[in-house]
Design a protein around this motif. Structure first.
Motif, PDB file in Angstrom:
ATOM      1  N   ARG A 196      40.809  45.687  33.510  1.00 28.52           N
ATOM      2  CA  ARG A 196      40.935  46.992  34.148  1.00 28.52           C
ATOM      3  C   ARG A 196      39.620  47.766  34.015  1.00 28.52           C
ATOM      4  N   VAL A 197      39.234  48.447  35.079  1.00 28.16           N
ATOM      5  CA  VAL A 197      38.038  49.302  35.050  1.00 28.16           C
ATOM      6  C   VAL A 197      38.366  50.617  35.755  1.00 28.16           C
ATOM      7  N   ASP A 198      37.498  51.606  35.568  1.00 24.43           N
ATOM      8  CA  ASP A 198      37.740  52.887  36.248  1.00 24.43           C
ATOM      9  C   ASP A 198      37.445  52.784  37.739  1.00 24.43           C
ATOM     10  N   ALA A 199      36.458  51.965  38.093  1.00 26.01           N
ATOM     11  CA  ALA A 199      36.096  51.872  39.514  1.00 26.01           C
ATOM     12  C   ALA A 199      35.495  50.504  39.818  1.00 26.01           C
ATOM     13  N   VAL A 200      35.590  50.139  41.092  1.00 23.45           N
ATOM     14  CA  VAL A 200      35.002  48.882  41.576  1.00 23.45           C
ATOM     15  C   VAL A 200      34.099  49.196  42.765  1.00 23.45           C
ATOM     16  N   LEU A 201      32.929  48.583  42.774  1.00 16.65           N
ATOM     17  CA  LEU A 201      32.051  48.627  43.942  1.00 16.65           C
ATOM     18  C   LEU A 201      31.994  47.208  44.510  1.00 16.65           C
ATOM     19  N   ASP A 202      32.514  47.049  45.720  1.00 19.59           N
ATOM     20  CA  ASP A 202      32.621  45.727  46.348  1.00 19.59           C
ATOM     21  C   ASP A 202      31.440  45.469  47.276  1.00 19.59           C
ATOM     22  N   LEU A 203      30.636  44.456  46.933  1.00 15.83           N
ATOM     23  CA  LEU A 203      29.491  44.078  47.761  1.00 15.83           C
ATOM     24  C   LEU A 203      29.657  42.671  48.317  1.00 15.83           C
ATOM     25  N   VAL A 204      30.877  42.132  48.214  1.00 13.11           N
ATOM     26  CA  VAL A 204      31.110  40.736  48.599  1.00 13.11           C
ATOM     27  C   VAL A 204      32.005  40.642  49.827  1.00 13.11           C
ATOM     28  N   GLY A 205      33.082  41.422  49.839  1.00 12.79           N
ATOM     29  CA  GLY A 205      34.009  41.378  50.960  1.00 12.79           C
ATOM     30  C   GLY A 205      35.011  40.252  50.836  1.00 12.79           C
ATOM     31  N   GLY A 206      35.683  39.938  51.930  1.00 14.60           N
ATOM     32  CA  GLY A 206      36.707  38.908  51.919  1.00 14.60           C
ATOM     33  C   GLY A 206      37.775  39.235  50.897  1.00 14.60           C
ATOM     34  N   LEU A 209      38.371  41.108  46.238  1.00 12.83           N
ATOM     35  CA  LEU A 209      39.061  42.217  45.565  1.00 12.83           C
ATOM     36  C   LEU A 209      40.473  41.853  45.109  1.00 12.83           C
ATOM     37  N   ARG A 210      40.917  40.644  45.434  1.00 11.77           N
ATOM     38  CA  ARG A 210      42.312  40.269  45.200  1.00 11.77           C
ATOM     39  C   ARG A 210      42.742  40.529  43.755  1.00 11.77           C
ATOM     40  N   ALA A 211      41.897  40.191  42.793  1.00 11.78           N
ATOM     41  CA  ALA A 211      42.322  40.228  41.391  1.00 11.78           C
ATOM     42  C   ALA A 211      41.909  41.507  40.648  1.00 11.78           C
ATOM     43  N   VAL A 212      41.279  42.466  41.345  1.00  8.62           N
ATOM     44  CA  VAL A 212      40.768  43.611  40.592  1.00  8.62           C
ATOM     45  C   VAL A 212      41.816  44.719  40.495  1.00  8.62           C
ATOM     46  N   CYS A 213      41.675  45.521  39.448  1.00 12.34           N
ATOM     47  CA  CYS A 213      42.625  46.596  39.200  1.00 12.34           C
ATOM     48  C   CYS A 213      41.829  47.851  38.830  1.00 12.34           C
ATOM     49  N   ALA A 214      41.830  48.837  39.722  1.00 12.19           N
ATOM     50  CA  ALA A 214      41.095  50.079  39.461  1.00 12.19           C
ATOM     51  C   ALA A 214      41.631  51.165  40.381  1.00 12.19           C
ATOM     52  N   GLU A 215      41.486  52.415  39.944  1.00  7.59           N
ATOM     53  CA  GLU A 215      41.956  53.519  40.777  1.00  7.59           C
ATOM     54  C   GLU A 215      41.032  53.771  41.957  1.00  7.59           C
ATOM     55  N   ARG A 216      39.721  53.652  41.698  1.00  5.74           N
ATOM     56  CA  ARG A 216      38.752  53.905  42.762  1.00  5.74           C
ATOM     57  C   ARG A 216      38.090  52.592  43.167  1.00  5.74           C
ATOM     58  N   GLN A 228      42.885  46.326  52.782  1.00  5.38           N
ATOM     59  CA  GLN A 228      44.179  45.757  52.348  1.00  5.38           C
ATOM     60  C   GLN A 228      44.359  45.899  50.839  1.00  5.38           C
ATOM     61  N   TYR A 229      43.252  46.015  50.130  1.00  4.07           N
ATOM     62  CA  TYR A 229      43.311  46.131  48.666  1.00  4.07           C
ATOM     63  C   TYR A 229      43.090  47.574  48.210  1.00  4.07           C
ATOM     64  N   GLY A 230      43.197  48.511  49.125  1.00  6.51           N
ATOM     65  CA  GLY A 230      43.071  49.915  48.772  1.00  6.51           C
ATOM     66  C   GLY A 230      41.639  50.411  48.673  1.00  6.51           C
TER      67      GLY A 230
END
Ligand SMILES: NC(=O)c1ccc[n+]([C@@H]2O[C@H](COP(=O)([O-])OP(=O)(O)OC[C@H]3O[C@@H](n4cnc5c(N)ncnc54)[C@H](OP(=O)(O)O)[C@@H]3O)[C@@H](O)[C@H]2O)c1
Length: 294
Positions: A196-206, A209-216, A228-230
């Protein structure tokens, strides 16, 4: 006539070639620059493939590339001939060329001590990283997971986050772990990471994000799938003040913009092929001569 590296039809790299072009004519509020370095970004091949055609219709042939550093040869308000400047190009293309047009209200003068190759990569990758950190608005001690931390946006985002006292983890292929750990990142293989983290920055796509858990969750890579992953898409600020801040940080040795490969202009196609392969570490730049050419 000045030379540009263009694509002549939408699709694969087969239509890329060098072409003699008329000297670009600056419109109101545009600066004509003799290019000394051009940043190479994934968006360059995406534009060539036609992926941005709906919102960036181009007249072909179009010069590849959308960020440069160089010397002003025809000025606009705020700039003088001979100024060393960097910025995004007018109209989202035109960077891989001996001369390019920059919108004066989005370009920045380069501080002493900043090289053209470092300055050329600040408008797109570093600017995106800065805007993403601002949008995530994390506090010191909060945690951030960067998916694809070893590339152009990720390496700068990691450093800016560490400067803000944020705990940074990132995913990258094993060959990049030492590199990103030197930037203060706790490195994970793809598809792994903290629970778990406070935030995720996605630079990969596809589906990264399936397995990540974060509010932001913020994405710059693939907004349609990431939604689809919020995940929320990043809105770029376009503020030239951001470019000036980044330029100062690099000139003062506080930020490494991550330039790892500089290709001569004659090898522009090879430079783009390296980025298009998708496993690049840091940034790729096309270097052009710094003396007057025409
Ligand atoms: N919207 C905007 O304004 C904006 C601006 C800049 C960039 N972008 C987009 O953001 C994305 C990243 O840009 P960039 O310039 O950083 O690209 P880049 O320099 O090509 O780096 C991408 C990184 O992702 C890594 N990667 C690939 N697949 C991965 C996976 N499954 N898990 C983790 N890492 C993976 C790659 O290397 P390894 O696989 O070897 O780790 C590489 O280091 C691109 O899609 C680009 O088009 C958007």
């Amino acid at each position: 006539m000045p030379l540009g590296y263009v694509f002549t039809s939408y699709g694969g790299p087969g239509s890329q070639r060098f072409l003699d072009l008329p000297m670009p004519e600056p419109g109101p509020g545009e600066v004509l620059v003799e290019v000394h370095a051009a940043g190479v970004n994934p968006v360059d091949w995406k534009v060539r493939e036609g992926m941005h055609r709906a919102f960036l219709p181009l007249e072909l042939p179009a010069v590849l590339g959308r960020e440069v550093a160089g010397t002003v040869v025809r000025s606009a308000p705020g700039f003088a001939v001979g100024d060393r400047v960097c910025g995004p190009t007018v109209g989202g293309c035109g960077g891989y060329a001996e001369f390019a047009l920059l919108p004066a209200d989005r370009a920045a003068r380069m501080p002493e001590g900043l090289s053209f190759t470092d300055a050329a990569v600040l408008p797109i990758a570093a600017g995106t990283a800065y805007d993403a950190l601002e949008a995530l608005d994390l506090r010191p001690g909060e945690s951030l997971l960067i998916l694809g931390v070893g590339g152009g946006v990720g390496t700068v985002a990691a450093q800016l986050a560490v400067m803000r006292g944020i705990e940074v983890a990132g995913t990258a292929s094993p060959s990049k772990h030492v590199y990103v750990e030197q930037l203060g990142v706790v490195a994970y293989d793809h598809d792994q990471g903290p629970s778990r983290v406070d935030a995720v920055l996605d630079l990969v796509g596809g589906d990264a994000l399936r397995a990540v858990c974060a509010e932001r969750i913020l994405t710059v890579a693939d907004p349609a799938v990431a939604a689809q992953y919020g995940a929320q898409p990043l809105k770029r600020s376009g503020d030239p003040g951001v470019l000036a801040v980044l330029a100062e940080l690099v000139a003062n040795g506080k930020l490494d913009p991550g330039v790892r490969q500089v290709f001569p202009f004659a090898e522009a196609g090879d430079a783009l092929a390296v980025v298009e392969a998708g496993q690049v570490a840091g940034k790729v730049v096309i270097g052009l001569p710094t003396g007057p050419r025409h």
